[in-house]
Design a protein around this motif. Structure first.
Motif, PDB file in Angstrom:
ATOM      1  N   THR A  22       0.806  -1.218   0.000  1.00 43.21           N
ATOM      2  CA  THR A  22       0.000   0.000   0.000  1.00 43.21           C
ATOM      3  C   THR A  22       0.840   1.269   0.000  1.00 43.21           C
ATOM      4  O   THR A  22       0.347   2.333  -0.350  1.00 43.21           O
ATOM      5  CB  THR A  22      -0.881   0.044   1.260  1.00 43.21           C
ATOM      6  OG1 THR A  22      -0.049   0.197   2.415  1.00 43.21           O
ATOM      7  CG2 THR A  22      -1.719  -1.224   1.405  1.00 43.21           C
ATOM      8  N   GLY A  23       2.107   1.158   0.417  1.00 40.94           N
ATOM      9  CA  GLY A  23       2.867   2.341   0.791  1.00 40.94           C
ATOM     10  C   GLY A  23       2.448   2.780   2.184  1.00 40.94           C
ATOM     11  O   GLY A  23       1.361   2.431   2.667  1.00 40.94           O
ATOM     12  N   GLY A  24       3.323   3.510   2.854  1.00 39.54           N
ATOM     13  CA  GLY A  24       3.034   3.919   4.219  1.00 39.54           C
ATOM     14  C   GLY A  24       3.336   5.378   4.456  1.00 39.54           C
ATOM     15  O   GLY A  24       4.362   5.898   4.009  1.00 39.54           O
ATOM     16  N   LEU A  25       2.430   6.032   5.173  1.00 37.78           N
ATOM     17  CA  LEU A  25       2.545   7.457   5.469  1.00 37.78           C
ATOM     18  C   LEU A  25       2.664   7.629   6.985  1.00 37.78           C
ATOM     19  O   LEU A  25       1.748   7.264   7.725  1.00 37.78           O
ATOM     20  CB  LEU A  25       1.317   8.192   4.945  1.00 37.78           C
ATOM     21  CG  LEU A  25       1.391   9.707   4.796  1.00 37.78           C
ATOM     22  CD1 LEU A  25       2.397  10.103   3.715  1.00 37.78           C
ATOM     23  CD2 LEU A  25       0.010  10.265   4.453  1.00 37.78           C
ATOM     24  N   ASP A  26       3.802   8.123   7.446  1.00 35.64           N
ATOM     25  CA  ASP A  26       3.974   8.517   8.844  1.00 35.64           C
ATOM     26  C   ASP A  26       3.926  10.029   8.895  1.00 35.64           C
ATOM     27  O   ASP A  26       4.640  10.701   8.142  1.00 35.64           O
ATOM     28  CB  ASP A  26       5.317   8.028   9.382  1.00 35.64           C
ATOM     29  CG  ASP A  26       5.367   6.546   9.620  1.00 35.64           C
ATOM     30  OD1 ASP A  26       5.605   6.156  10.776  1.00 35.64           O
ATOM     31  OD2 ASP A  26       5.175   5.771   8.664  1.00 35.64           O
TER      32      ASP A  26
END
Length: 374
Positions: A85-89
């Motif tokens: 999904t990809g990851g966003l922090d």
């Protein structure tokens, strides 16, 4: 009845340990106090986050090791377990944990992007960040299909590698010997040359029988799922972690189960036997308040499901992966503190190696059980 290895607990770590032990040719017995994929602990549900984004280099190294193991398990099980999904922090620009995560990933050679609130809104329209926030995007993050991962380990262990799996078994006693162990249960007495304990939130009383005392706490955690249209599926929006006080996280819709959103930590300390397993209305509103600020497009959507699970926490939030101080053929994993599932196939492999007294590929000093005595 005699076996080469016994594993207690068929959750995330135990199922993986049984898979690797049986795959190595050991006659393996896997014991579960409930049924496979039960809903009472920490190893069930639709999705968990997998990511490189950690502030400690040991976890990043473990992430580098675990991705290939999940890919190999997918190939052998012939089913999709990992959704990229990809990851966003994201966090306030001066958030200490956010800055440490960014630095640790850079030092470990993990490729990522730094994004402004405007860049996040342009690329991922679901998200709204405050003007004083910054984000890290890492393309390899994703979601693991939790129940499928656990059942794949068990299915392959039993059907392909000949492990014996007994459900609805109560362990009455564990008797260690110099080179073996005997386990007395409601379905008989079994002996083996090695033992792996992976009992999740039920670990403390089992370990206490072996003279191992750990400062574990079981925490009630609540999760809600927003009913969302297809554009918010896991394959179309990144998983996210919002670092702050408190932290929040979320995963796009996996298999039409809803957009998952929850607060990380903050639940009350409970026991597995007495925990309230219905979600508080005030908690649902708490999650909606977060969503109104950062996920406004779905904040007022209906809640299609809400559930309770358990974290088993250590004081420092690092895992316990070790062997018994007197009996090196007894290995145990515990206290995965709400962030262990992504590593479960690796931890199971390490527990199998520890119990078999084989070398482990990573330095486990961070996870020693005796660190709490210092």
């Amino acid at each position: 009845m005699n076996f080469d290895a016994i594993v207690i607990g068929a959750g995330a770590m135990g199922s993986a340990a049984a898979y690797y032990l049986s795959r190595s040719g050991q006659k393996t017995l896997l014991l579960e106090q409930f049924h496979i994929d039960h809903q009472l602990g920490s190893s069930h549900g639709y999705s968990r986050i997998i990511r490189y984004a950690y502030a400690h280099p040991v976890y990043i190294r473990m992430a580098k090791m675990v991705y290939p193991l999940w890919q190999a398990l997918e190939a052998e099980a012939e089913e999709t377990l990992y959704i990229k999904t990809g990851g966003l922090d994201f966090a306030k620009a001066d958030n200490v944990h956010f800055l440490a995560t960014r630095q640790a990933m850079a030092d470990s050679g993990v490729i990522f992007e730094e994004l402004s609130p405007q860049e996040v809104a342009s690329r991922f329209p679901l998200f709204r960040l405050d003007e004083d926030m910054r984000a890290i995007y890492q393309a390899d993050a994703g979601a693991l299909r939790v129940s499928r991962c656990v059942t794949a380990h068990v299915r392959l262990a039993t059907e392909r590698y000949g492990a014996t799996f007994l459900e609805n078994v109560t362990v009455h006693n564990i008797i260690p010997f110099a080179n073996s162990v005997t386990v007395e249960t409601s379905q008989g007495t079994f002996s083996a040359g090695r033992l792996v304990l992976g009992a999740g939130s039920w670990s403390q009383p089992l370990l206490a029988r072996l003279g191992v005392t750990l400062p574990l706490e079981v925490m009630r955690q609540q999760v809600v799922f927003f009913d969302v249209p297809p554009e918010y599926g896991a394959d179309r929006v990144p998983i996210f972690i919002a670092w702050g006080d408190p932290h929040f996280y979320g995963i796009g819709d996996v298999d039409h189960t809803g957009f998952k959103c929850a607060q990380h930590y903050g639940g009350e300390i409970v026991t597995p036997e007495t925990v309230i397993r219905t979600v508080d209305e005030s908690y649902v509103e708490h999650i909606r308040a977060f969503a109104r600020r950062h996920l406004p497009a779905i904040a007022e959507n209906p809640i299609c499901e809400a559930s309770v699970c358990l974290y088993t926490n250590t004081p420092d939030e690092n895992f316990v992966i070790d062997h018994h101080p007197q009996y090196p053929h007894i290995a145990f994993g515990a206290g995965f503190s709400g962030h262990g599932f992504k590593f479960s196939t690796l931890v199971g492999k390490m527990l199998a190696d520890i119990a078999s007294q084989h070398p482990v590929e990573i330095n486990l000093d961070l996870f020693r059980s005796d660190r709490f005595k210092k």
